[in-house]
Design a protein around this motif. Structure first.
Motif: not given
Ligand SMILES: [Zn+2]
Length: 236
Positions: A89, A91, A114, A142, A145-146
């Motif tokens: 991801c 992130d 994602g 992870h 995860c948004g």
């Molecule tokens: Zn994420």
């Protein structure tokens, strides 16, 4: 049909401008045969063990320097021979080089919010596997995860997002729905389901990867990185 013939037929890599192809040793041209870079000798199992050891070092001390010490940058110009591919991801808290205590030239990394596998991601994985000889592909989701959370909001309430964000999370929605249908309702469940689905998608969508798996040249493994502990939990 061999992996090499698939790559050759599609001429996927002959025109890449990154300078990597000449160093791969793939094919029969004298220039390629004279490659100064040798593909990793690690098996998939050895590569996985190296990642686990690197993650353990990261968890223990938050180390960011690979065990072998820094690599002189000039030595990397000859080519690359990564021992693993990581699809992770975007992130900012999940950089694979840090998480696995690896240095320059060791990991071939694709990052997208994602950790989904679109055509670009799969093509990148194919290049790393078929041309660079990476024996292991790790899909790394992870905690918290948004992107997966947003996909959950789409599944729950038809949430909409500006720009292309909705399109970006859409591929995650089916995995969320399947997890929920099986009674797994938490975000953590959706994150694991998405990782499993992406790993499955890579192996079924890519003829190159499927051939490599059939030839016992690569493994595709799912994993989830825990933001709180720094630990990577491998799903297989
Ligand atoms: Zn994420």
């Amino acid at each position: 049909m061999t992996i090499s013939s698939v790559v050759s037929r599609r001429k996927l890599f002959g025109t890449l401008a990154c300078g990597c192809v000449a160093a791969t040793g793939l094919g029969s041209s004298p220039a390629r045969a004279a490659s100064p870079v040798t593909k990793t000798s690690l098996s998939a199992e050895e590569a996985l063990a190296k990642l686990k050891a690197g993650n353990a070092a990261f968890v223990a001390g938050g180390a960011c320097t690979p065990a072998g010490g820094p690599v002189p940058i000039s030595t990397l110009s000859a080519g690359q021979a990564p021992f693993a591919v990581v699809l992770g991801c975007s992130d900012s808290r999940t950089p694979p080089e840090h998480v696995f205590t690896t240095g320059l030239g060791e990991l071939f990394i694709i990052r997208v919010a994602g950790n989904t596998a679109d055509v670009t991601a799969i093509g990148s994985i194919e290049y790393a596997v078929a041309v660079l000889g990476a024996p292991l592909v790790v899909v790394m989701g992870h905690s918290q995860c948004g992107a997966v959370e947003a996909a959950g909001d789409v599944a729950s309430s038809g949430a909409q997002f500006p720009g292309f964000i909705g399109d970006m999370v859409q591929p995650i929605v089916p995995a969320v729905l399947r997890a929920r249908k099986a009674g797994h309702m938490e975000l953590a469940d959706a994150i694991r389901a998405n990782v499993a689905e992406v790993a499955r998608h890579i192996t079924t969508a890519s003829e190159v990867v499927a051939q490599a798996i059939g030839a016992n040249k690569v493994r595709v493994v799912g994993s989830v990185y825990d933001l709180a502990s720094g630990k990577v939990d491998f799903l297989a």
